[in-house]
Write a protein that holds these residues in place. Structure first.
Motif, PDB file in Angstrom:
ATOM      1  N   TYR A 105     -33.365  87.733 -42.475  1.00 42.65           N
ATOM      2  CA  TYR A 105     -32.521  87.474 -43.719  1.00 42.65           C
ATOM      3  C   TYR A 105     -33.357  88.409 -45.021  1.00 42.65           C
ATOM      4  CZ  TYR A 105     -36.211  84.020 -44.885  1.00 42.65           C
ATOM      5  OH  TYR A 105     -37.437  83.450 -45.438  1.00 42.65           O
ATOM      6  N   ARG A 106     -32.578  88.649 -45.884  1.00 39.72           N
ATOM      7  CA  ARG A 106     -33.351  89.399 -46.813  1.00 39.72           C
ATOM      8  C   ARG A 106     -33.980  88.827 -47.892  1.00 39.72           C
ATOM      9  NH1 ARG A 106     -29.934  94.346 -49.630  1.00 39.72           N
ATOM     10  NH2 ARG A 106     -28.511  92.814 -50.261  1.00 39.72           N
ATOM     11  N   ASP A 107     -35.283  88.486 -48.180  1.00 47.00           N
ATOM     12  CA  ASP A 107     -35.831  87.825 -49.121  1.00 47.00           C
ATOM     13  C   ASP A 107     -35.245  88.440 -50.572  1.00 47.00           C
ATOM     14  OD1 ASP A 107     -38.726  86.516 -49.976  1.00 47.00           O
ATOM     15  OD2 ASP A 107     -37.591  87.656 -51.722  1.00 47.00           O
ATOM     16  N   PRO A 108     -34.646  87.642 -51.199  1.00 44.95           N
ATOM     17  CA  PRO A 108     -33.592  87.918 -52.485  1.00 44.95           C
ATOM     18  C   PRO A 108     -34.488  88.495 -53.461  1.00 44.95           C
ATOM     19  CG  PRO A 108     -33.863  85.495 -52.350  1.00 44.95           C
ATOM     20  CD  PRO A 108     -34.632  85.980 -51.027  1.00 44.95           C
ATOM     21  N   SER A 109     -35.552  88.503 -53.688  1.00 42.76           N
ATOM     22  CA  SER A 109     -36.545  89.139 -54.696  1.00 42.76           C
ATOM     23  C   SER A 109     -37.150  90.389 -54.267  1.00 42.76           C
ATOM     24  CB  SER A 109     -37.499  88.145 -55.451  1.00 42.76           C
ATOM     25  OG  SER A 109     -38.284  87.719 -54.185  1.00 42.76           O
ATOM     26  N   THR A 110     -37.617  90.424 -53.028  1.00 44.59           N
ATOM     27  CA  THR A 110     -38.078  91.468 -52.619  1.00 44.59           C
ATOM     28  C   THR A 110     -37.309  92.580 -51.705  1.00 44.59           C
ATOM     29  OG1 THR A 110     -38.987  90.481 -50.616  1.00 44.59           O
ATOM     30  CG2 THR A 110     -40.471  90.539 -52.518  1.00 44.59           C
ATOM     31  N   TYR A 111     -36.182  91.855 -50.947  1.00 46.67           N
ATOM     32  CA  TYR A 111     -35.372  92.619 -50.155  1.00 46.67           C
ATOM     33  C   TYR A 111     -36.045  93.015 -48.995  1.00 46.67           C
ATOM     34  CZ  TYR A 111     -32.529  93.387 -54.227  1.00 46.67           C
ATOM     35  OH  TYR A 111     -32.292  93.162 -55.621  1.00 46.67           O
ATOM     36  N   VAL A 112     -37.087  92.231 -48.533  1.00 49.59           N
ATOM     37  CA  VAL A 112     -37.950  92.486 -47.316  1.00 49.59           C
ATOM     38  C   VAL A 112     -37.380  91.730 -46.436  1.00 49.59           C
ATOM     39  CG1 VAL A 112     -40.155  91.814 -46.177  1.00 49.59           C
ATOM     40  CG2 VAL A 112     -40.311  92.975 -48.333  1.00 49.59           C
ATOM     41  N   ALA A 113     -37.118  92.060 -44.814  1.00 47.53           N
ATOM     42  CA  ALA A 113     -36.299  91.626 -43.881  1.00 47.53           C
ATOM     43  C   ALA A 113     -37.356  90.484 -43.251  1.00 47.53           C
ATOM     44  CB  ALA A 113     -35.838  92.417 -42.753  1.00 47.53           C
ATOM     45  N   ILE A 114     -36.984  89.383 -43.161  1.00 37.24           N
ATOM     46  CA  ILE A 114     -37.736  88.225 -42.563  1.00 37.24           C
ATOM     47  C   ILE A 114     -37.083  87.741 -41.072  1.00 37.24           C
ATOM     48  CG2 ILE A 114     -38.811  86.048 -42.823  1.00 37.24           C
ATOM     49  CD1 ILE A 114     -39.094  86.820 -45.743  1.00 37.24           C
ATOM     50  N   GLU A 115     -37.642  87.967 -40.213  1.00 34.34           N
ATOM     51  CA  GLU A 115     -37.186  87.538 -38.724  1.00 34.34           C
ATOM     52  C   GLU A 115     -37.302  85.822 -38.608  1.00 34.34           C
ATOM     53  OE1 GLU A 115     -38.555  89.640 -35.203  1.00 34.34           O
ATOM     54  OE2 GLU A 115     -38.488  87.897 -34.223  1.00 34.34           O
ATOM     55  N   TYR A 116     -36.153  85.418 -38.106  1.00 36.61           N
ATOM     56  CA  TYR A 116     -36.070  83.885 -38.041  1.00 36.61           C
ATOM     57  C   TYR A 116     -35.407  83.731 -36.470  1.00 36.61           C
ATOM     58  CZ  TYR A 116     -31.058  84.198 -38.959  1.00 36.61           C
ATOM     59  OH  TYR A 116     -29.667  84.557 -39.143  1.00 36.61           O
ATOM     60  N   TYR A 117     -34.858  84.801 -35.726  1.00 38.55           N
ATOM     61  CA  TYR A 117     -34.547  84.344 -34.483  1.00 38.55           C
ATOM     62  C   TYR A 117     -34.648  85.756 -33.737  1.00 38.55           C
ATOM     63  CZ  TYR A 117     -31.395  82.872 -30.734  1.00 38.55           C
ATOM     64  OH  TYR A 117     -30.554  82.569 -29.521  1.00 38.55           O
ATOM     65  N   LEU A 118     -34.900  85.732 -32.315  1.00 38.19           N
ATOM     66  CA  LEU A 118     -35.004  86.902 -31.589  1.00 38.19           C
ATOM     67  C   LEU A 118     -34.705  86.380 -30.149  1.00 38.19           C
ATOM     68  CD1 LEU A 118     -35.344  89.741 -31.199  1.00 38.19           C
ATOM     69  CD2 LEU A 118     -37.677  89.042 -30.542  1.00 38.19           C
ATOM     70  N   LYS A 119     -33.407  86.872 -29.422  1.00 32.46           N
ATOM     71  CA  LYS A 119     -33.060  86.642 -27.951  1.00 32.46           C
ATOM     72  C   LYS A 119     -32.557  87.923 -27.625  1.00 32.46           C
ATOM     73  CE  LYS A 119     -32.504  83.746 -24.789  1.00 32.46           C
ATOM     74  NZ  LYS A 119     -33.646  82.583 -24.420  1.00 32.46           N
ATOM     75  N   LEU A 120     -33.458  88.303 -26.440  1.00 30.86           N
ATOM     76  CA  LEU A 120     -33.010  89.587 -25.934  1.00 30.86           C
ATOM     77  C   LEU A 120     -32.823  89.565 -24.395  1.00 30.86           C
ATOM     78  CD1 LEU A 120     -35.463  92.217 -27.881  1.00 30.86           C
ATOM     79  CD2 LEU A 120     -32.844  91.711 -28.306  1.00 30.86           C
ATOM     80  N   PRO A 121     -32.346  90.333 -23.749  1.00 33.02           N
ATOM     81  CA  PRO A 121     -32.544  90.297 -22.225  1.00 33.02           C
ATOM     82  C   PRO A 121     -33.888  90.564 -21.781  1.00 33.02           C
ATOM     83  CG  PRO A 121     -30.491  91.748 -22.936  1.00 33.02           C
ATOM     84  CD  PRO A 121     -31.286  91.380 -24.123  1.00 33.02           C
ATOM     85  N   HIS A 122     -34.323  90.159 -20.614  1.00 33.83           N
ATOM     86  CA  HIS A 122     -35.656  89.986 -20.364  1.00 33.83           C
ATOM     87  C   HIS A 122     -36.032  91.514 -19.877  1.00 33.83           C
ATOM     88  CE1 HIS A 122     -34.779  90.602 -15.760  1.00 33.83           C
ATOM     89  NE2 HIS A 122     -33.733  90.050 -16.361  1.00 33.83           N
ATOM     90  N   ASP A 123     -35.036  92.250 -19.424  1.00 34.29           N
ATOM     91  CA  ASP A 123     -35.524  93.750 -18.886  1.00 34.29           C
ATOM     92  C   ASP A 123     -35.210  94.712 -20.063  1.00 34.29           C
ATOM     93  OD1 ASP A 123     -32.989  93.402 -18.685  1.00 34.29           O
ATOM     94  OD2 ASP A 123     -32.958  94.216 -16.666  1.00 34.29           O
ATOM     95  N   VAL A 124     -35.603  94.832 -21.271  1.00 28.06           N
ATOM     96  CA  VAL A 124     -34.974  95.698 -22.259  1.00 28.06           C
ATOM     97  C   VAL A 124     -35.970  96.989 -21.969  1.00 28.06           C
ATOM     98  CG1 VAL A 124     -35.874  96.238 -24.646  1.00 28.06           C
ATOM     99  CG2 VAL A 124     -34.601  94.242 -24.086  1.00 28.06           C
ATOM    100  N   GLU A 125     -36.915  96.885 -21.134  1.00 24.49           N
ATOM    101  CA  GLU A 125     -37.854  98.223 -20.949  1.00 24.49           C
ATOM    102  C   GLU A 125     -36.951  99.117 -20.040  1.00 24.49           C
ATOM    103  OE1 GLU A 125     -38.767  95.325 -19.929  1.00 24.49           O
ATOM    104  OE2 GLU A 125     -39.704  95.566 -18.033  1.00 24.49           O
TER     105      GLU A 125
END
Ligand code: URA
Length: 211
Positions: A105-125
């Motif tokens: 989500y974008r911090d409304p004042s700085t627009y910096v992206a803050i991560e709150y969730y991550l789910k990826l397949p296990h073999d991304v490499e």
């Protein structure tokens, strides 16, 4: 390295984008158009997928026929929540693609992206990654998503959006010059709130009817 930007100017994509931009397009119509455009954009982004030739038999004769070569399916990573709209269309074209989600989500004042969730397949490499978010505005979310995915060492990464601001593309390529951007249009600028001008408004709100 020259940073690569591809504008997908197919007439169907441009027509659908114009309908999406209009302020009185309904939520249902907007969602449907996002899905349709997701499929069309995916078609262009996957143009360079390698093919292999396999012997087959048609009802008339044997032949060597082209088929997709990738042993490992592509991973489409949706930047939540608006990425979901494009993802739904992409999966119509590539139903067996693997899917990842990253919540920022974008911090409304700085627009910096803050991560709150991550789910990826296990073999991304071992996989090619397509990161999707309809709006490349400041570039902060796209940069943060690609930073995170690069930590896992994928084979390749592409970034797909519907609309990009020049500022966002420049910022993104300062951080990730090796990641090509695919977009349906490059708009004029960002406004003081980080919205793309003329843009289409808040893609997440328009997709889900929130506001
Ligand atoms: N995100 C949006 O949904 N719209 C913009 O114009 C910028 C960022």
């Amino acid at each position: 390295m020259t940073a690569q930007v591809t504008v997908i100017d197919h007439p169907f994509v441009q027509h659908k984008l114009t309908l999406m931009r209009q302020f009185d397009t309904s939520t249902a119509k907007f969602r449907q158009l996002m899905k349709e455009v997701g499929m069309l954009l995916a078609y262009e982004v996957t143009r360079d997928l390698p093919l292999k030739y396999e012997p087959i038999k048609t009802p008339i004769a044997p032949m060597n026929a082209p088929m997709l070569a990738s042993e490992k399916k592509m991973v489409v990573v949706s930047i939540m929540r608006a990425g979901q709209g494009l993802l739904d269309g992409i999966l119509e074209l590539m139903p067996s693609a693997r899917v990842g989600h990253i919540g920022l989500y974008r911090d409304p004042s700085t627009y910096v992206a803050i991560e709150y969730y991550l789910k990826l397949p296990h073999d991304v490499e071992h996989r090619d990654i397509l990161v999707v978010d309809p709006m490349l505005a400041t570039g902060n979310s796209a940069i943060a998503a690609v930073d995170r995915i690069k930590e896992l060492g994928p084979v390749s990464i592409k970034f797909l959006c519907l609309l990009a601001a020049p500022e966002g593309m420049k910022h993104f390529h300062e951080h990730h010059p090796d990641v090509p951007i695919y977009t349906a249009a490059v708009d004029e600028k960002l406004d003081e709130h980080g919205y793309i001008v003329p843009g289409l408004g808040d893609a997440g709100d328009r997709l889900y009817g929130t506001k």
